[in-house]
Design an enzyme around this catalytic site. Structure first.
Site, PDB file in Angstrom:
ATOM      1  N   ASN A 122     -10.551  -0.072   0.487  1.00 54.75           N
ATOM      2  CA  ASN A 122      -9.093   0.069   0.429  1.00 54.75           C
ATOM      3  C   ASN A 122      -8.627  -0.539  -0.891  1.00 54.75           C
ATOM      4  OD1 ASN A 122      -6.328  -0.354   0.643  1.00 54.75           O
ATOM      5  ND2 ASN A 122      -6.390  -1.022   2.783  1.00 54.75           N
ATOM      6  N   CYS A 131       0.802  -1.230   0.000  1.00 55.22           N
ATOM      7  CA  CYS A 131       0.000   0.000   0.000  1.00 55.22           C
ATOM      8  C   CYS A 131       0.829   1.272   0.000  1.00 55.22           C
ATOM      9  CB  CYS A 131      -0.977  -0.017   1.173  1.00 55.22           C
ATOM     10  SG  CYS A 131      -2.167  -1.370   1.085  1.00 55.22           S
ATOM     11  N   HIS A 152      -3.219   7.110   2.312  1.00 56.75           N
ATOM     12  CA  HIS A 152      -3.683   5.790   1.880  1.00 56.75           C
ATOM     13  C   HIS A 152      -5.046   5.518   2.511  1.00 56.75           C
ATOM     14  CE1 HIS A 152      -4.143   1.601   1.249  1.00 56.75           C
ATOM     15  NE2 HIS A 152      -3.848   1.265   2.491  1.00 56.75           N
TER      16      HIS A 152
END
Length: 329
Positions: free
Chosen positions: A286, A114, A256
């Site tokens: 996500n 990520c 993020h």
């Protein structure tokens, strides 16, 4: 010579999976997921749709926004933790889908989960600075399909993720010296906090792996929370301090898209109001390495990116790894 972000694009699949859909499969509820994560729904790639397909869509939108012909792309750097296949690189697949394989421009992948998009952005700028005659227009892409590596019976992980892709176009400029500034880091001691235990060359897929679902994503949620709330504010402050700035000097901080409650905590730790950020996870979940460029595109669509806007980015995740970037729009 300066380097600027001149275009941004995003793509998400058509299929929507709501919290109510998940509640029919695992022991959870829409209300519980929203209260803990802020996520209401997510997009899931079609069976014939892979990260390279999504990445190509996002890349074309970014190039269109920038006014750059695909044939003028000199380099492609792609962040991806869920590649179409182990070989070749997703970036080369995207190159072929853009119809520019014959140009011979380098194309390679970065996997820092990520944090990957920020790492890819740093690698791209480094190559532009090292060989400015060759690398004038560069695509940086984040694309992931975490739906393909999830255990959909594990409510601790399946509620978080969606699929998608985002991309930016970088260009050299001769009229200013603006560049992107970075603060990157990794700590391999935390590698098991976020991992897919099997399915690689150390432990290839076999009957036992499939039976135990060791080829699916696992995460130590409390450890990841503690890591993020300690590391992200420190990293952002360190990056800003090197430019003699403070968090309050940021016009926009894009994080993020892990968990809305985490983002709220991080913004609070930096003493920044939520109107200094943009979130996309409520409807997209996500999206791993794609989450920052997707959210950057959303910020542009919302009119929050104007000339001179001071923008911070920060990714964090598997590795453990973290990466922050600072630039003026």
């Amino acid at each position: 010579m300066g380097i600027r972000v001149i275009g941004v694009g995003a793509y998400v699949p058509e299929r929507v999976v709501t919290n109510h859909d998940l509640a029919r499969r695992v022991d959870t509820s829409h209300e519980w997921i929203v209260s803990k994560t802020g996520i209401r729904e997510r997009r899931i790639a079609a069976l014939d749709e892979a990260p390279s397909d999504m990445g190509a869509h996002a890349a074309l939108q970014s190039l269109g926004h920038a006014g750059v012909d695909p044939r003028d792309v000199d380099l492609i750097v792609t962040a991806c933790a869920t590649p179409d296949q182990s070989q070749p690189a997703v970036a080369t697949m995207i190159q072929e889908k853009l119809g520019i394989g014959s140009t011979g421009c380098p194309a390679f992948d970065v996997n820092s989960v990520c944090s990957g998009f920020v790492f890819a952005l740093s690698a791209a700028q480094g190559m532009m600075l090292a060989d400015p005659e060759r690398y004038r227009n560069v695509l940086v892409i984040g694309t992931d399909a975490f739906s393909r590596i999830l255990n959909w019976d594990d409510r601790r992980t399946c509620i978080f993720f969606g699929d998608g892709a985002g991309a930016v176009t970088l260009r050299q400029t001769g009229d200013d010296a603006r560049r992107i500034h970075f603060e990157l880091g990794s700590d391999g001691r935390g590698g098991r906090a976020i991992e897919v235990p099997a399915g690689g060359s150390r432990r290839p897929v076999d009957g036992d792996v499939l039976e135990q679902r060791l080829n699916t994503f696992t995460m130590d949620g409390p450890k990841v929370w503690d890591f993020a709330v300690e590391t992200v504010p420190r990293t952002v402050r360190a990056l800003l301090a090197r430019q003699r700035l403070r968090p309050g000097d940021l016009d926009l901080l894009l994080l993020h898209q892990s968990n809305l409650r985490m983002i709220e905590a991080l913004m609070g730790s930096l003493e920044l109001p939520m109107d200094r950020t943009v979130t996309t996870l409520e409807l997209l979940g996500n999206t791993a390495s794609a989450s920052i460029p997707i959210t950057l595109r959303a910020a542009w669509e919302e009119g929050k990116l104007r000339p001179g806007t001071r923008v911070g980015l920060c990714g964090f995740g598997g590795g453990l790894s973290w990466g922050a970037a600072l630039f003026d729009w």
